[in-house]
Design a protein around this motif. Structure first.
Motif, PDB file in Angstrom:
ATOM      1  N   SER A 195       0.821  -1.207   0.000  1.00  0.00           N
ATOM      2  CA  SER A 195       0.000   0.000   0.000  1.00  0.00           C
ATOM      3  C   SER A 195       0.858   1.262   0.000  1.00  0.00           C
ATOM      4  CB  SER A 195      -0.928  -0.010   1.209  1.00  0.00           C
ATOM      5  OG  SER A 195      -1.723   1.128   1.236  1.00  0.00           O
ATOM      6  N   ILE A 196       1.908   1.275   0.808  1.00  0.00           N
ATOM      7  CA  ILE A 196       2.806   2.430   0.853  1.00  0.00           C
ATOM      8  C   ILE A 196       3.535   2.588  -0.480  1.00  0.00           C
ATOM      9  CG2 ILE A 196       4.936   3.303   1.910  1.00  0.00           C
ATOM     10  CD1 ILE A 196       3.891   2.143   4.562  1.00  0.00           C
ATOM     11  N   ALA A 197       4.011   1.482  -1.048  1.00  0.00           N
ATOM     12  CA  ALA A 197       4.701   1.554  -2.331  1.00  0.00           C
ATOM     13  C   ALA A 197       3.771   2.057  -3.433  1.00  0.00           C
ATOM     14  CB  ALA A 197       5.268   0.191  -2.701  1.00  0.00           C
ATOM     15  N   ASP A 198       2.521   1.624  -3.408  1.00  0.00           N
ATOM     16  CA  ASP A 198       1.551   2.079  -4.393  1.00  0.00           C
ATOM     17  C   ASP A 198       1.304   3.577  -4.262  1.00  0.00           C
ATOM     18  OD1 ASP A 198      -0.294   1.688  -6.509  1.00  0.00           O
ATOM     19  OD2 ASP A 198      -1.933   1.605  -5.071  1.00  0.00           O
ATOM     20  N   THR A 199       1.177   4.052  -3.041  1.00  0.00           N
ATOM     21  CA  THR A 199       0.950   5.479  -2.815  1.00  0.00           C
ATOM     22  C   THR A 199       2.151   6.308  -3.249  1.00  0.00           C
ATOM     23  OG1 THR A 199      -0.505   4.961  -0.955  1.00  0.00           O
ATOM     24  CG2 THR A 199       0.367   7.203  -1.067  1.00  0.00           C
ATOM     25  N   VAL A 200       3.349   5.855  -2.915  1.00  0.00           N
ATOM     26  CA  VAL A 200       4.564   6.583  -3.301  1.00  0.00           C
ATOM     27  C   VAL A 200       4.697   6.629  -4.820  1.00  0.00           C
ATOM     28  CG1 VAL A 200       7.090   6.458  -3.259  1.00  0.00           C
ATOM     29  CG2 VAL A 200       5.797   6.190  -1.149  1.00  0.00           C
ATOM     30  N   LEU A 201       4.427   5.526  -5.490  1.00  0.00           N
ATOM     31  CA  LEU A 201       4.508   5.512  -6.947  1.00  0.00           C
ATOM     32  C   LEU A 201       3.466   6.425  -7.582  1.00  0.00           C
ATOM     33  CD1 LEU A 201       5.221   1.749  -7.659  1.00  0.00           C
ATOM     34  CD2 LEU A 201       6.757   3.679  -8.065  1.00  0.00           C
TER      35      LEU A 201
END
Length: 103
Positions: A13-19
């Protein structure tokens, strides 16, 4: 096992938001390249500093197309690929670990 599953889901979820945020920053940078912005503006300066290292690496690999810069498009395609394949796979793996559907 549910702790590892929740951890994987949080990381995904964090990686998706950062991307997604980086994708919007990259789009803003591409739109700014169509005009001649003030390079001393703090927002413009931030956009250039945030995107130029990645864009420069991609420009080295891509062939010279004259005045057309395709590096933002290549990075956007890479972000879409990462979100649809890697991030989605992490979510699926977390769900399978959490609900015991087999790995």
């Amino acid at each position: 096992m549910f702790i590892i599953a929740n951890f994987l889901k949080a990381v995904a979820s964090i990686a998706d938001t950062v991307l997604t945020i980086y994708m919007y920053i990259l789009i803003a940078r591409a739109i700014l390249s169509w005009v001649n912005p003030d390079p001393y503006n703090p927002i413009v300066n931030f956009l250039y500093r945030a995107t130029e290292p990645v864009l420069q690496r991609v420009r080295r690999v891509l062939p010279n197309t004259g005045g057309l810069d395709l590096s933002p498009l290549m990075i956007l395609l890479a972000i879409f690929f990462i979100q649809k394949f890697i991030i989605a796979s992490l979510f699926e793996l977390a769900d399978r670990m959490k609900f015991g559907l087999g790995v």
